[in-house]
Design a protein around this motif. Structure first.
Motif, PDB file in Angstrom:
ATOM      1  N   LEU A   9      66.911  87.563   3.389  1.00 44.59           N
ATOM      2  CA  LEU A   9      65.584  87.746   4.283  1.00 44.59           C
ATOM      3  C   LEU A   9      64.446  87.573   3.656  1.00 44.59           C
ATOM      4  CD1 LEU A   9      66.838  90.468   6.759  1.00 44.59           C
ATOM      5  CD2 LEU A   9      66.619  88.217   7.151  1.00 44.59           C
ATOM      6  N   ASP A  10      64.380  88.043   2.339  1.00 45.16           N
ATOM      7  CA  ASP A  10      63.212  87.678   1.493  1.00 45.16           C
ATOM      8  C   ASP A  10      62.992  86.177   1.085  1.00 45.16           C
ATOM      9  OD1 ASP A  10      62.626  90.407   1.381  1.00 45.16           O
ATOM     10  OD2 ASP A  10      63.707  90.677  -0.672  1.00 45.16           O
ATOM     11  N   HIS A  11      64.059  85.310   0.998  1.00 42.48           N
ATOM     12  CA  HIS A  11      64.103  84.029   0.740  1.00 42.48           C
ATOM     13  C   HIS A  11      64.063  82.938   1.857  1.00 42.48           C
ATOM     14  CE1 HIS A  11      64.684  85.907  -3.253  1.00 42.48           C
ATOM     15  NE2 HIS A  11      64.368  84.580  -3.738  1.00 42.48           N
ATOM     16  N   LEU A  12      64.328  83.423   3.000  1.00 39.26           N
ATOM     17  CA  LEU A  12      64.304  82.574   4.185  1.00 39.26           C
ATOM     18  C   LEU A  12      63.382  82.779   5.218  1.00 39.26           C
ATOM     19  CD1 LEU A  12      68.226  81.615   4.997  1.00 39.26           C
ATOM     20  CD2 LEU A  12      66.410  80.077   3.967  1.00 39.26           C
ATOM     21  N   PRO A  13      62.641  82.034   5.964  1.00 38.42           N
ATOM     22  CA  PRO A  13      61.803  82.541   7.013  1.00 38.42           C
ATOM     23  C   PRO A  13      62.819  82.566   8.307  1.00 38.42           C
ATOM     24  CG  PRO A  13      61.449  80.290   6.632  1.00 38.42           C
ATOM     25  CD  PRO A  13      62.588  80.670   5.554  1.00 38.42           C
ATOM     26  N   HIS A  14      64.033  82.417   8.366  1.00 36.21           N
ATOM     27  CA  HIS A  14      64.736  82.392   9.815  1.00 36.21           C
ATOM     28  C   HIS A  14      65.214  83.727   9.764  1.00 36.21           C
ATOM     29  CE1 HIS A  14      65.318  78.520   7.728  1.00 36.21           C
ATOM     30  NE2 HIS A  14      65.508  77.954   9.026  1.00 36.21           N
ATOM     31  N   ARG A  15      65.241  84.050  11.392  1.00 39.08           N
ATOM     32  CA  ARG A  15      65.655  85.307  11.949  1.00 39.08           C
ATOM     33  C   ARG A  15      66.580  85.159  12.900  1.00 39.08           C
ATOM     34  NH1 ARG A  15      63.867  86.326   7.484  1.00 39.08           N
ATOM     35  NH2 ARG A  15      62.390  87.836   6.733  1.00 39.08           N
ATOM     36  N   TYR A  16      67.227  85.973  13.401  1.00 42.55           N
ATOM     37  CA  TYR A  16      67.869  86.291  14.546  1.00 42.55           C
ATOM     38  C   TYR A  16      67.429  85.333  15.793  1.00 42.55           C
ATOM     39  CZ  TYR A  16      71.052  87.323  18.536  1.00 42.55           C
ATOM     40  OH  TYR A  16      71.902  87.228  19.540  1.00 42.55           O
ATOM     41  N   PRO A  17      68.112  84.530  16.353  1.00 41.15           N
ATOM     42  CA  PRO A  17      69.516  84.056  16.323  1.00 41.15           C
ATOM     43  C   PRO A  17      69.678  82.807  15.485  1.00 41.15           C
ATOM     44  CG  PRO A  17      68.632  83.177  18.192  1.00 41.15           C
ATOM     45  CD  PRO A  17      67.333  83.911  17.587  1.00 41.15           C
ATOM     46  N   MET A  18      68.466  82.403  14.637  1.00 41.44           N
ATOM     47  CA  MET A  18      68.866  81.268  13.584  1.00 41.44           C
ATOM     48  C   MET A  18      69.266  81.513  12.243  1.00 41.44           C
ATOM     49  SD  MET A  18      68.561  78.518  15.831  1.00 41.44           S
ATOM     50  CE  MET A  18      68.642  77.404  14.220  1.00 41.44           C
ATOM     51  N   LEU A  19      69.306  82.651  11.907  1.00 39.61           N
ATOM     52  CA  LEU A  19      69.623  82.881  10.532  1.00 39.61           C
ATOM     53  C   LEU A  19      71.174  82.780  10.435  1.00 39.61           C
ATOM     54  CD1 LEU A  19      68.701  83.852   7.662  1.00 39.61           C
ATOM     55  CD2 LEU A  19      69.260  86.257   8.575  1.00 39.61           C
ATOM     56  N   LEU A  20      71.494  81.682   9.704  1.00 39.99           N
ATOM     57  CA  LEU A  20      73.005  81.528   9.562  1.00 39.99           C
ATOM     58  C   LEU A  20      73.564  81.712   8.170  1.00 39.99           C
ATOM     59  CD1 LEU A  20      72.711  78.116  11.911  1.00 39.99           C
ATOM     60  CD2 LEU A  20      73.770  80.415  12.400  1.00 39.99           C
ATOM     61  N   ILE A  21      73.218  82.429   7.327  1.00 39.43           N
ATOM     62  CA  ILE A  21      73.680  82.892   6.081  1.00 39.43           C
ATOM     63  C   ILE A  21      73.931  84.657   6.034  1.00 39.43           C
ATOM     64  CG2 ILE A  21      73.132  82.804   3.644  1.00 39.43           C
ATOM     65  CD1 ILE A  21      73.440  80.193   4.558  1.00 39.43           C
ATOM     66  N   VAL A  59      75.809  70.896  14.619  1.00 40.38           N
ATOM     67  CA  VAL A  59      74.484  70.858  14.150  1.00 40.38           C
ATOM     68  C   VAL A  59      74.019  72.324  13.652  1.00 40.38           C
ATOM     69  CG1 VAL A  59      73.450  69.171  15.824  1.00 40.38           C
ATOM     70  CG2 VAL A  59      73.508  71.502  16.479  1.00 40.38           C
ATOM     71  N   LEU A  60      74.798  73.237  14.197  1.00 41.34           N
ATOM     72  CA  LEU A  60      74.477  74.653  13.372  1.00 41.34           C
ATOM     73  C   LEU A  60      75.198  74.875  12.148  1.00 41.34           C
ATOM     74  CD1 LEU A  60      74.587  77.000  16.514  1.00 41.34           C
ATOM     75  CD2 LEU A  60      72.673  76.141  15.116  1.00 41.34           C
ATOM     76  N   ILE A  61      76.341  73.849  11.960  1.00 39.01           N
ATOM     77  CA  ILE A  61      77.071  74.095  10.746  1.00 39.01           C
ATOM     78  C   ILE A  61      76.046  73.153   9.816  1.00 39.01           C
ATOM     79  CG2 ILE A  61      78.991  73.303   9.257  1.00 39.01           C
ATOM     80  CD1 ILE A  61      80.405  73.415  11.906  1.00 39.01           C
ATOM     81  N   LEU A  62      75.489  72.278  10.144  1.00 40.74           N
ATOM     82  CA  LEU A  62      74.388  71.446   9.378  1.00 40.74           C
ATOM     83  C   LEU A  62      73.332  72.474   8.994  1.00 40.74           C
ATOM     84  CD1 LEU A  62      74.442  68.003  10.790  1.00 40.74           C
ATOM     85  CD2 LEU A  62      75.636  68.584   8.598  1.00 40.74           C
ATOM     86  N   GLU A  63      72.775  73.123  10.065  1.00 39.33           N
ATOM     87  CA  GLU A  63      71.523  73.922   9.864  1.00 39.33           C
ATOM     88  C   GLU A  63      72.059  75.056   8.770  1.00 39.33           C
ATOM     89  OE1 GLU A  63      68.046  75.898  10.026  1.00 39.33           O
ATOM     90  OE2 GLU A  63      68.579  74.041  10.559  1.00 39.33           O
ATOM     91  N   ALA A  64      73.294  75.691   8.863  1.00 38.48           N
ATOM     92  CA  ALA A  64      73.690  76.700   7.702  1.00 38.48           C
ATOM     93  C   ALA A  64      73.531  76.042   6.458  1.00 38.48           C
ATOM     94  CB  ALA A  64      74.883  77.256   8.101  1.00 38.48           C
ATOM     95  N   MET A  65      73.994  74.837   6.308  1.00 39.00           N
ATOM     96  CA  MET A  65      73.898  74.242   4.818  1.00 39.00           C
ATOM     97  C   MET A  65      72.393  73.991   4.386  1.00 39.00           C
ATOM     98  SD  MET A  65      76.846  71.190   4.696  1.00 39.00           S
ATOM     99  CE  MET A  65      77.274  70.577   6.115  1.00 39.00           C
ATOM    100  N   ALA A  66      71.566  73.557   5.530  1.00 38.32           N
ATOM    101  CA  ALA A  66      70.070  73.580   5.189  1.00 38.32           C
ATOM    102  C   ALA A  66      69.583  74.851   4.724  1.00 38.32           C
ATOM    103  CB  ALA A  66      69.473  72.738   6.214  1.00 38.32           C
ATOM    104  N   ILE A  92      69.270  63.750   7.554  1.00 31.08           N
ATOM    105  CA  ILE A  92      70.700  63.889   7.351  1.00 31.08           C
ATOM    106  C   ILE A  92      71.234  62.538   7.092  1.00 31.08           C
ATOM    107  CG2 ILE A  92      73.079  64.908   8.222  1.00 31.08           C
ATOM    108  CD1 ILE A  92      70.977  66.473  10.306  1.00 31.08           C
ATOM    109  N   ASP A  93      72.061  62.419   6.029  1.00 28.59           N
ATOM    110  CA  ASP A  93      73.193  61.078   5.989  1.00 28.59           C
ATOM    111  C   ASP A  93      74.456  61.429   5.794  1.00 28.59           C
ATOM    112  OD1 ASP A  93      71.003  59.297   5.994  1.00 28.59           O
ATOM    113  OD2 ASP A  93      70.484  59.895   4.028  1.00 28.59           O
ATOM    114  N   GLY A  94      75.296  60.651   6.289  1.00 28.52           N
ATOM    115  CA  GLY A  94      76.665  60.748   6.010  1.00 28.52           C
ATOM    116  C   GLY A  94      77.500  61.987   6.679  1.00 28.52           C
ATOM    117  N   ALA A  95      76.635  62.626   7.676  1.00 24.56           N
ATOM    118  CA  ALA A  95      77.347  63.925   8.201  1.00 24.56           C
ATOM    119  C   ALA A  95      78.941  63.497   8.859  1.00 24.56           C
ATOM    120  CB  ALA A  95      76.564  64.231   9.233  1.00 24.56           C
TER     121      ALA A  95
END
Length: 148
Positions: A9-21, A59-66, A92-95
């Motif tokens: 949470l200190d290193h990402l601006p994302h919060r529920y429901p978009m926090l995927l780590i 797309v959410l799996i890709l978002e988790a990677m991002a 995104i390439d080669g997904a």
């Protein structure tokens, strides 16, 4: 270096429901990261994707990677996001999607920095379940400071 949810949470601006780590197993700033996303039936997207056969949207799996990639970039820059910092997905390439991700799975995210130039970061990412590749892609992201 490991990171629990407080560090994430200190290193990402994302919060529920978009926090995927959920946990960072290891991060080498500016080089690579290994992180975990626990996939629960309680995820809000399973209500509609799909009611009788729940599958995590690709797309959410890709978002988790991002998001994992963002942690690598923020730690490399020695920065933490604030209200004026945004981390954008710019390409995104080669997904490729190799297997469905379903409730009860644990996504193991492995992201490697390929290069960084003029604020654009390029990564190679994989999402695995039980050692099998569920998805892979080349990602591009950038960090921007917004004008107040």
């Amino acid at each position: 270096m490991e990171m629990d949810i407080k560090g994430i949470l200190d290193h990402l601006p994302h919060r529920y429901p978009m926090l995927l780590i959920d946990r960072v197993i290891d991060v080498k700033p500016g080089e690579s990261i290994r992180a975990i996303k626990n996939v629960s039936f309680n995820e809000p997207f399973f209500t509609g994707h799909f009611p009788h056969h729940p599958v995590m949207p690709g797309v959410l799996i890709l978002e988790a990677m991002a998001q994992a990639a963002a942690i690598t970039s923020f730690t490399a820059a020695g920065k933490k996001p604030d209200d004026n910092t945004v981390y954008y997905f710019v390409g995104i390439d080669g997904a490729r999607f190799k297997r469905p991700v379903v409730p009860g799975d644990q996504l193991s995210l492995e992201v490697n920095v390929e290069r960084s130039s003029r604020g654009i970061w390029k990564y190679n990412g994989k999402a695995l379940v039980d050692g099998q590749v569920a998805a892979e892609a080349d990602l591009m992201c950038t960090m921007r400071v917004l004008e107040p």
